[in-house]
Write an enzyme that holds these catalytic residues in place. Structure first.
Site, PDB file in Angstrom:
ATOM      1  N   ILE A 132       0.857  -1.174   0.000  1.00  0.00           N
ATOM      2  CA  ILE A 132       0.000   0.000   0.000  1.00  0.00           C
ATOM      3  C   ILE A 132       0.897   1.229   0.000  1.00  0.00           C
ATOM      4  O   ILE A 132       2.086   1.150   0.319  1.00  0.00           O
ATOM      5  CB  ILE A 132      -0.971   0.024   1.203  1.00  0.00           C
ATOM      6  CG1 ILE A 132      -0.217  -0.103   2.534  1.00  0.00           C
ATOM      7  CG2 ILE A 132      -2.017  -1.064   1.071  1.00  0.00           C
ATOM      8  CD1 ILE A 132      -1.120  -0.087   3.757  1.00  0.00           C
ATOM      9  N   ASP A 133       0.339   2.365  -0.371  1.00  0.00           N
ATOM     10  CA  ASP A 133       1.129   3.584  -0.504  1.00  0.00           C
ATOM     11  C   ASP A 133       1.689   4.048   0.839  1.00  0.00           C
ATOM     12  O   ASP A 133       1.158   3.716   1.906  1.00  0.00           O
ATOM     13  CB  ASP A 133       0.280   4.708  -1.107  1.00  0.00           C
ATOM     14  CG  ASP A 133      -0.229   4.368  -2.497  1.00  0.00           C
ATOM     15  OD1 ASP A 133       0.475   3.624  -3.211  1.00  0.00           O
ATOM     16  OD2 ASP A 133      -1.321   4.844  -2.860  1.00  0.00           O
ATOM     17  N   LYS A 134       2.719   4.868   0.757  1.00  0.00           N
ATOM     18  CA  LYS A 134       3.377   5.396   1.953  1.00  0.00           C
ATOM     19  C   LYS A 134       2.380   6.023   2.929  1.00  0.00           C
ATOM     20  O   LYS A 134       2.405   5.749   4.128  1.00  0.00           O
ATOM     21  CB  LYS A 134       4.422   6.437   1.541  1.00  0.00           C
ATOM     22  CG  LYS A 134       5.046   7.204   2.698  1.00  0.00           C
ATOM     23  CD  LYS A 134       5.897   8.353   2.207  1.00  0.00           C
ATOM     24  CE  LYS A 134       6.376   9.222   3.354  1.00  0.00           C
ATOM     25  NZ  LYS A 134       7.127  10.416   2.889  1.00  0.00           N
TER      26      LYS A 134
END
Length: 302
Positions: A132-134
Site C-alpha cells: 500500500i502507498d506510503k
C-alpha cells in the site's frame, strides 16, 4: 548520460527531472544540478529554474543509488503471526520497501529485524506479497517463506482475497453504492501519476457509502483488482477525490498525514492450513478525530 526534451512537464528543474526519471529523487536531482551534472540547453541552471517547452535537459554521471538492505529495529504493529505468514498494521508515513528515494527506514527493514522472509519478490521486497502507498495506513499480509508467498500470490491473482478499505472523499455521493470499472495506467502527462486511459490495465473498485456530511462522504471500498493508486485515481475519476491526497486531490482539503485511506480489513486462505482468516485494524487516531469533527461541524446528512 540521459537526455530529455521538455514537452508539457513544466515547473522547477529539480522537480521535473525527478518526474522524468523515477530513479532520481528530487533531492538527488537538486544535488546533481548543484554539481553541474544537469544542464538545460547546454547551460547550468539553478534547481528553481522553470523549465520551458522544447528545453533539452542532459543528465550526466548518474551512478545508480546504492541501497544496502539492513534490518532495523523499528516497532511493528503485528496483528497476527505464525511460521508462515504475518499480518501487520502499517502506519501512515512508512514506505513498504526500499527504493532509490527511500533506501531505509521502511517496513521491509523492520520486518527483516523481526523474522525471516520469503525471497520470491526480489532483493528489495522480501516477504512483500502486496503493498500500500506510503501515506495509506492499514493491513498487509507478509510471507515468511517462499511456499507461503507463492500460495498467497496465487490467491491475489485469482481474486480470492478480501481487501476492504475505508476512505474520506470530497463531495457528497448520492448513490448508496457503486462500481468504478475504468482501466488504469501511467499518466501520459505526469510519470508519477496513474490515470484512467483507454489502453490501461483492467481495474475495478466497489464502493459503499457509510456516512454522509455536507461537503464530504465516508465510504468503504473493496478492491476487485489491485492497481497502483487504484482507489485514489478511481475516486478522482468519478469526481470525489480523497481528502488529504497530495497527488490527486484538491489543494483546499482537510489537513492530515496524507490521504485519508485505511486498509481496514484483510482476508485470505492460510497457505498451509487452508483456514479462512479475516483481520481488521482500527482507524488511525487522526482519521477518527477528523470524522468526529465532521459529525459535529459539517452537518451529517442521511
Amino acid at each position: 548520460m540521459k537526455k530529455f526534451i521538455i514537452k508539457d512537464q513544466q515547473g522547477r528543474l529539480d522537480k521535473v527531472v525527478s518526474e522524468l526519471d523515477s530513479s532520481i529523487s528530487r533531492s538527488r536531482a537538486k544535488n546533481l544540478i548543484d554539481d553541474g551534472k544537469i544542464t538545460v540547453n547546454g547551460q547550468v541552471k539553478k534547481p528553481k529554474y522553470q523549465t520551458q517547452e522544447s528545453d533539452e535537459i542532459i543528465v550526466t554521471d548518474v551512478a545508480p543509488a546504492v541501497i544496502s538492505l539492513e534490518p532495523e529495529k523499528i516497532p511493528l504493529d503485528i496483528v497476527y503471526e505464525d511460521d508462515d505468514v504475518l499480518v501487520v498494521n502499517k502506519p501512515q508515513g512508512m514506505v513498504v520497501h526500499p527504493s532509490a528515494g527511500h533506501p531505509n527506514h521502511t517496513l521491509v527493514n523492520a520486518l527483516l529485524y523481526h523474522s525471516p522472509l520469503s525471497t520470491i519478490n526480489g532483493e528489495y521486497r522480501p516477504g512483500i506479497v502486496h503493498r500500500i502507498d506510503k501515506d495509506t495506513s492499514g493491513l498487509l499480509m507478509v510471507a515468511k517463506n517462499d511456499a507461503a508467498h507463492q500460495a498467497l500470490s496465487e490467491q491475489l491473482k485469482a481474486k480470492k482475497n478480501l481487501r476492504k478499505y475505508v476512505a474520506l472523499v470530497h463531495g457528497r455521493i448520492n448513490e448508496d453504492s457503486g462500481i468504478v470499472n475504468a482501466p488504469l495506467g501511467r499518466s501520459p502527462k505526469d510519470r508519477k501519476k496513474q490515470a484512467v486511459i483507454p489502453d490501461g490495465r483492467p481495474a475495478v473498485t466497489h464502493f459503499e457509502v457509510l456516512e454522509r456530511f455536507q461537503d464530504y462522504t465516508f465510504i468503504a471500498c473493496r478492491l476487485e483488482t489491485g492497481r497502483t493508486h487504484q482507489i485514489r485515481v478511481h475516486m478522482k475519476y468519478i469526481g470525489h477525490p480523497l481528502v488529504g491526497d497530495p497527488l490527486y486531490g484538491p489543494r483546499k482539503t482537510i489537513a492530515g498525514n496524507g490521504q485519508f485511506l485505511h486498509a481496514q480489513e484483510l482476508g485470505f486462505e492460510h497457505p498451509k492450513t487452508h483456514e479462512l482468516m479475516i483481520f481488521s485494524a482500527p482507524l488511525p487516531k487522526i482519521f477518527e478525530q477528523t470524522l468526529n469533527h465532521l459529525r459535529i461541524n459539517n452537518h451529517p446528512r442521511p
